[in-house]
Design an enzyme around this catalytic site. Sequence first.
Site, PDB file in Angstrom:
ATOM      1  CG  PHE A 116      -6.463  -7.003   1.584  1.00  0.00           C
ATOM      2  CD1 PHE A 116      -6.856  -7.178   0.273  1.00  0.00           C
ATOM      3  CD2 PHE A 116      -5.282  -6.331   1.824  1.00  0.00           C
ATOM      4  CE1 PHE A 116      -6.104  -6.680  -0.778  1.00  0.00           C
ATOM      5  CE2 PHE A 116      -4.518  -5.823   0.790  1.00  0.00           C
ATOM      6  CZ  PHE A 116      -4.928  -6.005  -0.520  1.00  0.00           C
ATOM      7  CD  GLN A 236       2.834  -2.931   6.518  1.00  0.00           C
ATOM      8  OE1 GLN A 236       2.453  -2.623   5.390  1.00  0.00           O
ATOM      9  NE2 GLN A 236       2.012  -3.059   7.545  1.00  0.00           N
ATOM     10  CG  HIS A 238       3.771  -5.853   1.160  1.00  0.00           C
ATOM     11  ND1 HIS A 238       3.693  -7.100   0.586  1.00  0.00           N
ATOM     12  CD2 HIS A 238       2.517  -5.328   1.091  1.00  0.00           C
ATOM     13  CE1 HIS A 238       2.444  -7.314   0.175  1.00  0.00           C
ATOM     14  NE2 HIS A 238       1.714  -6.245   0.473  1.00  0.00           N
ATOM     15  CG  LEU A 248       3.529  -4.452  -2.853  1.00  0.00           C
ATOM     16  CD1 LEU A 248       4.607  -4.721  -1.835  1.00  0.00           C
ATOM     17  CD2 LEU A 248       2.593  -3.356  -2.353  1.00  0.00           C
ATOM     18  CD  GLU A 251      -2.108  -8.078   2.936  1.00  0.00           C
ATOM     19  OE1 GLU A 251      -2.634  -8.518   3.960  1.00  0.00           O
ATOM     20  OE2 GLU A 251      -1.457  -7.020   2.893  1.00  0.00           O
ATOM     21  NE  ARG A 282       0.100  -5.261   3.624  1.00  0.00           N
ATOM     22  CZ  ARG A 282      -0.170  -4.173   2.917  1.00  0.00           C
ATOM     23  NH1 ARG A 282       0.408  -3.022   3.231  1.00  0.00           N
ATOM     24  NH2 ARG A 282      -1.008  -4.222   1.911  1.00  0.00           N
ATOM     25  CG  HIS A 369       4.701  -1.641   1.622  1.00  0.00           C
ATOM     26  ND1 HIS A 369       4.575  -1.233   0.314  1.00  0.00           N
ATOM     27  CD2 HIS A 369       3.436  -1.725   2.114  1.00  0.00           C
ATOM     28  CE1 HIS A 369       3.284  -1.079   0.021  1.00  0.00           C
ATOM     29  NE2 HIS A 369       2.580  -1.356   1.107  1.00  0.00           N
ATOM     30  NE  ARG A 411      -0.221   0.902   5.242  1.00  0.00           N
ATOM     31  CZ  ARG A 411      -0.466   0.069   4.225  1.00  0.00           C
ATOM     32  NH1 ARG A 411      -1.661  -0.485   4.082  1.00  0.00           N
ATOM     33  NH2 ARG A 411       0.493  -0.235   3.371  1.00  0.00           N
TER      34      ARG A 411
END
Length: 604
Positions: A116, A236, A238, A248, A251, A282, A369, A411
Amino acid sequence: MQYHKHEAVIVGAGGAGLMAALYASRSVDTAVISKLYPTRSHTGAAQGGIGAALANLEEDHWEWHAYDTVKGADWMGDEPEIEFMCREAIDVVIELEHMGLPFDRTPEGKISQRPFGGHTNNITHRPVRRAAHAADRTGHMILQTLYQQCIKNNVNFYDEFQVVDLLLNEGKAVGVVAYEIATGELHVFHAKTVLFATGGFGRMWKITSNAHAYTGDGNGIAARRGIPMQDLEFFQFHPTGIRGMGILITEGVRGEGGVLINNEGERFMDRYAPSVKDLASRDVVSRAIYLEIMAGRGINGEDWVWLDIRPETVNKYFERDDIRNPDGTPRRIDADYVRKKLPDIADFTKTYLGVDPVVDPMPVQPTAHYAMGGIPTDVHGRVLIDEERTPMPGFYAAGECACVSAHGANRLGTNSLLDLVVFGKQAGLDMARYCQENDWTPLPENAGQEVAEMLERIRTNDGHEHVATLRTELQQLMTKNVSVFRTQELLDEAVEEIQKLRERYKHIGIQDKGKTFNTELLQAWEFGNLLDLALLTATSAANRTESRGAHARDDYPDRDDENWMKHTLAWLQPDGTVKLSYKPVRRILNPDGTYKYPAIKRVY
């Protein structure tokens, strides 16, 4: 007005709320109040995985996870809290497994893990497999598992009750007021402890992955009750939301080998993050997409790019030494592998785009996000009300509405689900302790009367302004001025225009004058929360004259550790202005006085 009494009252039935309820309910009378049926909570939308250094497929350590989180947070995260989260991650994931969560498995029967963004082997600096997953519906599985456990534990659920106020007395949280959606009646809940686990507030932007219910209710209520909001400037985006919709695309697609492609057919992340490429954090990937678009390399010159998980593309790039099998050989995938590992993504893209991801690339663009900021808390979920970290007795927060701060300025993927279960658990344990050690504090006089009058004003007002119009204007303003890149001029304009919207909000009118299932009334109230949080966000961002994590300033492009390694605290004043203050980031020192995690430039 109806009255209820429970020792622990939890507002929100997502992962954090249910985890807290599960642990509190083992020793005290516990109630969960939710404006949705619990299994519709937004935790169910989380797809790719939950981070934990289980080391089931390759070497990994919680210390590596912590360092990646500190780096990903751009040194804005509180390091003791980050270490606590990453240490607890291993046990809590195994605990979820023992509750019955159906994680994907390795051939040996261990919990499977995938790479990730931002998660690395701290020695080789290459991606590490740290995300434990249940296909691409990990959040959904966590939500179902925790709800089942809460039912087993006889937690009291008040479903489709909208909490509209926090009750305080003698400096303590003593309950909440909730609006029963089915009847329009108000209910006062008297409690020894109250936990807000109400999620985020991404609906203030035009393109967002957030559900329509994500309107910052807990944050808005707390702000109006004098609780500061911490680090709201860090929101954030994304990198891979479905073009034009924001839904979404996990990821995990890039974790399984998917790559980002521009209009020239180039895998452009090679230029922005040569080491980890598409698996950079991100904020890095979102800015890279934005820069490609600004350079005219968006697809067809528009504001989106391709995300390509087609086996022929992935296998070509794997041969170039990207992500490999544990034995060092290039990992090959086929159409069945993609459909098995990413079934929901294949379903989403077919439903919304008419695209089969094993045949065609997917159109994506950055989408609002996740809120790194929120209600300040410690690792036990206790709400902190000033620069000295003073806790408010009886008041707790956990999940996205809270800011512990384990995510700092940005994050890492998989750390949101981890945040929910680690800090939700700790909050539930501490709520039970507090309830057992403290007597009841009485409700304030006329509890619920203030919010009852406010709701009645909205319901009966014949104003000329429409909530839908104001909401659209706010979303367009925030997308234009408080988005992936920012400037002083844009942010100052945003603050000015939000104040104008707040003034117009006083003159709203709604058509539905009834009380039964009056969703128009609730949407009007929810929009008030978004307005307050937008003002706090834009003001906090305008005052931070640096770029760090998700807060990127064109006019201040560099990170300024000397002046800005500190958390923002923003108070909403009764006159509608914002008061700002700051407190230092909590860092860990080595015995020789040096920092355990020295603040270096992030390199991917």
